[in-house]
Design a protein around this motif. Structure first.
Motif, PDB file in Angstrom:
ATOM      1  N   ALA A  10       0.991   4.255  -2.786  1.00  0.00           N
ATOM      2  CA  ALA A  10       0.780   5.654  -2.414  1.00  0.00           C
ATOM      3  C   ALA A  10       2.026   6.514  -2.639  1.00  0.00           C
ATOM      4  O   ALA A  10       1.977   7.713  -2.426  1.00  0.00           O
ATOM      5  CB  ALA A  10       0.351   5.736  -0.956  1.00  0.00           C
ATOM      6  N   VAL A  24       6.307  -3.629  19.636  1.00  0.00           N
ATOM      7  CA  VAL A  24       5.803  -2.261  19.748  1.00  0.00           C
ATOM      8  C   VAL A  24       6.212  -1.446  18.518  1.00  0.00           C
ATOM      9  O   VAL A  24       5.491  -0.548  18.089  1.00  0.00           O
ATOM     10  CB  VAL A  24       6.241  -1.641  21.091  1.00  0.00           C
ATOM     11  CG1 VAL A  24       7.720  -1.350  21.109  1.00  0.00           C
ATOM     12  CG2 VAL A  24       5.431  -0.415  21.429  1.00  0.00           C
ATOM     13  N   TRP A  25       7.358  -1.758  17.937  1.00  0.00           N
ATOM     14  CA  TRP A  25       7.718  -1.263  16.610  1.00  0.00           C
ATOM     15  C   TRP A  25       7.542  -2.433  15.642  1.00  0.00           C
ATOM     16  O   TRP A  25       8.293  -3.410  15.711  1.00  0.00           O
ATOM     17  CB  TRP A  25       9.178  -0.799  16.549  1.00  0.00           C
ATOM     18  CG  TRP A  25       9.472   0.466  17.294  1.00  0.00           C
ATOM     19  CD1 TRP A  25       9.957   0.562  18.562  1.00  0.00           C
ATOM     20  CD2 TRP A  25       9.329   1.813  16.819  1.00  0.00           C
ATOM     21  NE1 TRP A  25      10.119   1.880  18.909  1.00  0.00           N
ATOM     22  CE2 TRP A  25       9.744   2.673  17.848  1.00  0.00           C
ATOM     23  CE3 TRP A  25       8.889   2.380  15.621  1.00  0.00           C
ATOM     24  CZ2 TRP A  25       9.726   4.061  17.731  1.00  0.00           C
ATOM     25  CZ3 TRP A  25       8.872   3.761  15.494  1.00  0.00           C
ATOM     26  CH2 TRP A  25       9.288   4.589  16.542  1.00  0.00           C
ATOM     27  N   HIS A  33       2.425   4.324  20.205  1.00  0.00           N
ATOM     28  CA  HIS A  33       2.500   5.779  20.024  1.00  0.00           C
ATOM     29  C   HIS A  33       3.535   6.375  20.972  1.00  0.00           C
ATOM     30  O   HIS A  33       4.302   7.265  20.590  1.00  0.00           O
ATOM     31  CB  HIS A  33       1.141   6.425  20.281  1.00  0.00           C
ATOM     32  CG  HIS A  33       0.083   5.982  19.332  1.00  0.00           C
ATOM     33  ND1 HIS A  33       0.357   5.661  18.026  1.00  0.00           N
ATOM     34  CD2 HIS A  33      -1.248   5.795  19.493  1.00  0.00           C
ATOM     35  CE1 HIS A  33      -0.778   5.292  17.416  1.00  0.00           C
ATOM     36  NE2 HIS A  33      -1.753   5.363  18.291  1.00  0.00           N
ATOM     37  N   THR A  63      -3.755   6.733   5.857  1.00  0.00           N
ATOM     38  CA  THR A  63      -2.657   7.701   5.964  1.00  0.00           C
ATOM     39  C   THR A  63      -2.405   8.364   4.614  1.00  0.00           C
ATOM     40  O   THR A  63      -2.099   9.541   4.539  1.00  0.00           O
ATOM     41  CB  THR A  63      -1.383   6.985   6.448  1.00  0.00           C
ATOM     42  OG1 THR A  63      -1.680   6.293   7.655  1.00  0.00           O
ATOM     43  CG2 THR A  63      -0.249   7.976   6.687  1.00  0.00           C
ATOM     44  N   ALA A  64      -2.550   7.566   3.556  1.00  0.00           N
ATOM     45  CA  ALA A  64      -2.298   8.081   2.213  1.00  0.00           C
ATOM     46  C   ALA A  64      -3.508   8.796   1.633  1.00  0.00           C
ATOM     47  O   ALA A  64      -3.440   9.318   0.527  1.00  0.00           O
ATOM     48  CB  ALA A  64      -1.882   6.933   1.295  1.00  0.00           C
ATOM     49  N   VAL A  88      -2.240  10.305  14.118  1.00  0.00           N
ATOM     50  CA  VAL A  88      -2.638   8.893  14.086  1.00  0.00           C
ATOM     51  C   VAL A  88      -3.846   8.738  13.169  1.00  0.00           C
ATOM     52  O   VAL A  88      -4.503   9.718  12.812  1.00  0.00           O
ATOM     53  CB  VAL A  88      -3.011   8.390  15.494  1.00  0.00           C
ATOM     54  CG1 VAL A  88      -1.855   8.594  16.468  1.00  0.00           C
ATOM     55  CG2 VAL A  88      -4.273   9.083  16.002  1.00  0.00           C
ATOM     56  N   VAL A  89      -4.093   7.502  12.809  1.00  0.00           N
ATOM     57  CA  VAL A  89      -5.367   7.207  12.145  1.00  0.00           C
ATOM     58  C   VAL A  89      -6.261   6.359  13.044  1.00  0.00           C
ATOM     59  O   VAL A  89      -7.379   6.029  12.665  1.00  0.00           O
ATOM     60  CB  VAL A  89      -5.172   6.541  10.766  1.00  0.00           C
ATOM     61  CG1 VAL A  89      -4.505   7.520   9.800  1.00  0.00           C
ATOM     62  CG2 VAL A  89      -4.365   5.253  10.854  1.00  0.00           C
ATOM     63  N   PRO A 143       3.265  13.120  12.879  1.00  0.00           N
ATOM     64  CA  PRO A 143       2.180  13.806  12.159  1.00  0.00           C
ATOM     65  C   PRO A 143       0.794  13.553  12.727  1.00  0.00           C
ATOM     66  O   PRO A 143      -0.109  14.349  12.501  1.00  0.00           O
ATOM     67  CB  PRO A 143       2.292  13.254  10.740  1.00  0.00           C
ATOM     68  CG  PRO A 143       3.039  11.966  10.862  1.00  0.00           C
ATOM     69  CD  PRO A 143       3.939  12.113  12.057  1.00  0.00           C
ATOM     70  N   MET A 178       4.796   6.517  -0.891  1.00  0.00           N
ATOM     71  CA  MET A 178       5.301   7.020   0.391  1.00  0.00           C
ATOM     72  C   MET A 178       6.826   6.983   0.475  1.00  0.00           C
ATOM     73  O   MET A 178       7.470   6.123  -0.101  1.00  0.00           O
ATOM     74  CB  MET A 178       4.772   6.148   1.525  1.00  0.00           C
ATOM     75  CG  MET A 178       3.448   6.601   2.041  1.00  0.00           C
ATOM     76  SD  MET A 178       3.005   5.642   3.514  1.00  0.00           S
ATOM     77  CE  MET A 178       1.283   6.113   3.588  1.00  0.00           C
ATOM     78  N   THR A 189       7.801   5.771   8.824  1.00  0.00           N
ATOM     79  CA  THR A 189       8.179   5.580  10.227  1.00  0.00           C
ATOM     80  C   THR A 189       7.052   5.996  11.165  1.00  0.00           C
ATOM     81  O   THR A 189       7.009   5.575  12.309  1.00  0.00           O
ATOM     82  CB  THR A 189       9.442   6.381  10.611  1.00  0.00           C
ATOM     83  OG1 THR A 189       9.174   7.782  10.463  1.00  0.00           O
ATOM     84  CG2 THR A 189      10.633   6.016   9.748  1.00  0.00           C
ATOM     85  N   ALA A 190       6.146   6.854  10.670  1.00  0.00           N
ATOM     86  CA  ALA A 190       5.045   7.328  11.519  1.00  0.00           C
ATOM     87  C   ALA A 190       3.766   6.540  11.295  1.00  0.00           C
ATOM     88  O   ALA A 190       2.734   6.878  11.868  1.00  0.00           O
ATOM     89  CB  ALA A 190       4.796   8.815  11.253  1.00  0.00           C
ATOM     90  N   LEU A 191       3.805   5.476  10.486  1.00  0.00           N
ATOM     91  CA  LEU A 191       2.572   4.736  10.192  1.00  0.00           C
ATOM     92  C   LEU A 191       1.954   4.181  11.469  1.00  0.00           C
ATOM     93  O   LEU A 191       2.648   3.635  12.325  1.00  0.00           O
ATOM     94  CB  LEU A 191       2.852   3.598   9.213  1.00  0.00           C
ATOM     95  CG  LEU A 191       2.987   3.995   7.744  1.00  0.00           C
ATOM     96  CD1 LEU A 191       3.381   2.785   6.910  1.00  0.00           C
ATOM     97  CD2 LEU A 191       1.689   4.613   7.228  1.00  0.00           C
ATOM     98  N   ASP A 192       0.659   4.319  11.555  1.00  0.00           N
ATOM     99  CA  ASP A 192      -0.101   3.903  12.740  1.00  0.00           C
ATOM    100  C   ASP A 192      -0.595   2.468  12.501  1.00  0.00           C
ATOM    101  O   ASP A 192      -1.743   2.244  12.150  1.00  0.00           O
ATOM    102  CB  ASP A 192      -1.264   4.889  12.914  1.00  0.00           C
ATOM    103  CG  ASP A 192      -2.089   4.615  14.156  1.00  0.00           C
ATOM    104  OD1 ASP A 192      -1.720   3.714  14.934  1.00  0.00           O
ATOM    105  OD2 ASP A 192      -3.110   5.314  14.321  1.00  0.00           O
ATOM    106  N   VAL A 224       0.840  -1.199   0.000  1.00  0.00           N
ATOM    107  CA  VAL A 224       0.000   0.000   0.000  1.00  0.00           C
ATOM    108  C   VAL A 224       0.878   1.253   0.000  1.00  0.00           C
ATOM    109  O   VAL A 224       0.601   2.219  -0.712  1.00  0.00           O
ATOM    110  CB  VAL A 224      -0.976   0.007   1.193  1.00  0.00           C
ATOM    111  CG1 VAL A 224      -1.905   1.213   1.107  1.00  0.00           C
ATOM    112  CG2 VAL A 224      -1.785  -1.278   1.246  1.00  0.00           C
ATOM    113  N   LYS A 265       6.909   6.015  19.610  1.00  0.00           N
ATOM    114  CA  LYS A 265       7.159   6.931  18.487  1.00  0.00           C
ATOM    115  C   LYS A 265       7.374   8.353  19.008  1.00  0.00           C
ATOM    116  O   LYS A 265       8.283   9.057  18.563  1.00  0.00           O
ATOM    117  CB  LYS A 265       5.988   6.902  17.512  1.00  0.00           C
ATOM    118  CG  LYS A 265       5.886   5.622  16.696  1.00  0.00           C
ATOM    119  CD  LYS A 265       4.986   5.849  15.483  1.00  0.00           C
ATOM    120  CE  LYS A 265       4.760   4.557  14.712  1.00  0.00           C
ATOM    121  NZ  LYS A 265       3.632   3.777  15.256  1.00  0.00           N
TER     122      LYS A 265
END
Lengths: 461, 461
Positions: free
Chosen positions: A422, A443-444, B313, B421-422, B335-336, B333, A424, A430-433, A418, B316
């Motif tokens: 997009a 956690v990561w 979170h 996100t995208a 969250v979703v 930035p 990206m 790195t900030a993807l939720d 995905v 991050k």
């Protein structure tokens, strides 16, 4: 102005995923009064999952018919005039008609069309070598192939199997034959199995396969199939050695089946696949569509055409074609090259570009490889996973991801698929939720770990 | 001009994920000669996975220490002056200093800072009712809470457990107590469990939990904890009924722990969480950062602030703060709203907006719900999965996805998380090139099936 009373006839060549999805979708949009649909299939089956054949051969799937999504009868019940065991032998583009032969009677006849869908699929690459046609040597492209292989397995009850080729079909067949109790040797031309991965990742597959008791012979080409007194296969020879074989499975790959289309003057690309526009119309032809394994698709990452034989694409093509043929509107924008497969409990996934693809596309890039786990390290069943990531220099755009691991590894590639679609950057990734809970992810997430490392490397580049 | 010899001091309040990630990342970028780091933690532990506590209580994780990612000693070995059992009692913003109390000696002292990180976390919501503090009533926010609960389980060897709250902590604790052999009743204020889902999806969780032998009591509020002659809990009462309980677990949720920050005049939002800029700096304060469970985050789909207490979170935030404090550059930035959890073998996931979130954000939308399977239908282990999808009217922008299913369901939410996100439309999603092979997915991934149906509905809207 639309005329009723079957004012138009759609002809479909090929009764598998792309062709019959197109036919079914067109039928949903237009009833038999508006659109007559005639479909030709030269084989015995329609709409089946060729991707499922290794699991049927291996015994995970019990019955052949489980692989059939829709039978000829079911298609006919939806007002599709399906002609089985009937092979189209010529397309007359100027005359808007196809010639077809009934394979049982040998009778030939012409059928005219207003709209044509070409879904002739792919044909397996058969090596040119002595003995390649001996009994006991099998391809696994069709249900008939699968049945023939199962017959051989039942008859030989042998010990030794050789799989030629170590792409996804090869490794899946290695698993199937292991499950059937064979000693399996995989003979591979490349330096590592799974040439759809970079060699460093293929190496991980190699090691895991050996751990499963599969013998991997890399950098080797089968030169000859040796037969016994009964004429059946008894071994295969490479340039260096001989490997005993009660059964041989060819999993070398496929090429687009476009001889019919080429003879009709339709355009094919560098990989011998039909070239289409975004609506899946054959380029330069208003009323001819093509989809599935016989076409080339645009790789959205490299900007180049590729040939990818995969049921999921064929189904999407069929939907798009059917929508357009039926008077709707849909497009197939292209692929990012996602594939996932497994050999026993090893999961293998890739999307986007390998190093050599990126170089061929003229891109400069950074690569990182990280080790992580499928779940939180302390959670039962957490298994190691290796993620390799390619990112473009300067822009930091994600170019590709390869994953090798155990349970939970393979489908993580969708995150990258995905993100590639997009456009990206690895920095943005790195900030993807992403979903986090200890039974599901550290956690990561491993993909985020790779993205962080890639982002650092891009910044420093 | 930078001075050396510890020209600057960073003070960190809170020794868990956000605070210690920030401290560690800052230390990586600046050595002790450049930056002195003092961290205060009022508890006994640092950097542990609170999300793992239900699995430790349930016995999947054997040892408490497995949940600790990094001990105080390990932090100190990296030149972080970590002061355990020391509670910050005041922030003097004008004077750039904090007052801290040693919880063992009671001694208080001021520590000045050049840069401050507030990572005070969240505090559990404790219901105001008689008996809420009785022995046998437990929260599960901290390792100390987990140990106390395990002590109660060992002591009571009881039969009946009541879990108050049916959010993710509630359902995870229900699983933990089932695993420990208890008869579990979950008392829930809402109409269905998992209010982070729409009620129609929560209903599926409800049914599955009952199938596991968990008693779900919805639309019920605990009004009183009843104690026995020994002063320990013996039952809980709602407005309508009493439920016997040898142990009670409170899983009602948390609020940002911002009393210290508010007393210092720092800005908090509608959810009582600290408000930061994209670099995680407290708004209006050049040298104060905040992250983790004590801040509000921007929901990128609704454009509104939310409070989400989640370790991923917090980690991050810590990375971003540490990079910025250490002289680098990074942003968070937003969250979703992705979350995944499980109760026994039921996987529950969500991302983006629920129906009520979308309405609150002023959006008009279409919803679809589809049933599919985790693998090809014919492949062993294919399990049913329900996917609900929200898409904005007219634009077709994806707004949210909820998934309830078995193995393989939960992490599929990541596909939607990246698409959100995208800013993808559901129409664009129908062409996503997701990983397909029979052991991993049907030929149309369940998320694609939902996207196709949503796209049709948007077109017709």
């Amino acid at each position: 102005m639309n005329m009723s009373a079957a004012s138009e006839r759609l002809v479909v060549i090929g009764g598998d995923a792309a062709g019959m999805s197109a036919a079914s979708q067109a039928r949903r949009l237009k009833g038999p009064g508006e659109l007559e649909i005639v479909a030709f299939e030269r084989g015995h089956f329609t709409s089946y999952s060729a991707c499922g054949i290794p699991y049927w051969v291996g015994g995970d799937v019990e019955e052949r018919d489980q692989l059939i999504a829709r039978t000829p009868q079911e298609h006919r019940a939806r007002d599709i005039d399906l002609r089985m065991r009937t092979e189209v032998t010529e397309i007359d583009v100027a005359g808007q008609r196809v010639r077809a032969r009934d394979l049982d009677s040998g009778a030939e006849s012409w059928t005219s069309y207003d709209k044509l869908v070409i879904a002739t699929g792919a044909r397996p690459i058969r090596p040119e070598m002595p003995g390649a046609d001996a009994p006991g040597v099998h391809g696994v492209q069709t249900l008939d192939d699968g049945q023939a292989l199962l017959d051989t397995l039942a008859r030989t009850r042998g010990r030794d199997a050789v799989v030629v080729g170590a792409g996804y079909i090869g490794v899946e067949m290695a698993e199937a034959l292991i499950n059937r109790g064979y000693e399996v040797t995989v003979v591979n031309r490349g330096s590592e199995p799974m040439s759809t991965l970079d060699a460093d990742m293929g190496r991980l597959v190699h090691e895991a396969m050996e751990g499963m008791g599969i013998t991997m012979v890399n950098d080797a080409e089968v030169t000859k199939v040796l037969t016994g007194d009964d004429g059946r296969v008894r071994a295969v020879a490479t340039q260096d050695a001989e490997y005993p074989a009660d059964v041989v499975v060819l999993g070398i790959g496929v090429r687009p089946e476009t001889s019919l289309a080429k003879a009709a003057g339709l355009p094919v690309g560098q990989h011998d696949g039909l070239l289409t526009d975004l609506a899946m119309r054959v380029r330069g032809h208003e009323n001819i569509w093509a989809g599935g394994d016989c076409v080339e698709v645009l790789d959205l990452v490299s900007g180049q055409e590729r040939h990818i034989a995969l049921g999921t694409h064929a189904n999407k093509h069929g939907q798009v074609i059917g929508a357009n043929v039926g008077g709707g509107y849909a497009t197939f924008p292209g692929v990012v090259g996602t594939a996932v497969s497994k050999v026993c409990d090893l999961e293998i996934a890739r999307t986007g570009l390998r190093e050599k693809d990126a170089r061929r596309a003229g891109l400069r890039f950074e690569t990182v490889t990280v080790e992580s786990t499928s779940r939180a390290g302390y959670y039962p069943g957490a298994s190691p996973m290796t993620v390799k990531m390619l990112a473009e220099r300067r822009t930091g755009r994600l170019l590709g991801v390869q994953i090798v691991g155990r349970e939970g590894a393979g489908k993580r590639v969708d995150i990258a698929a995905v993100a590639l679609t997009a456009g990206m950057t690895v920095e943005a990734m790195t900030a993807l939720d992403l979903g986090y809970a200890p039974p599901f992810s550290p956690v990561w997430d491993p993909v985020l770990v790779a993205a962080r490392k890639a982002a650092l490397k891009v910044r420093a580049s």
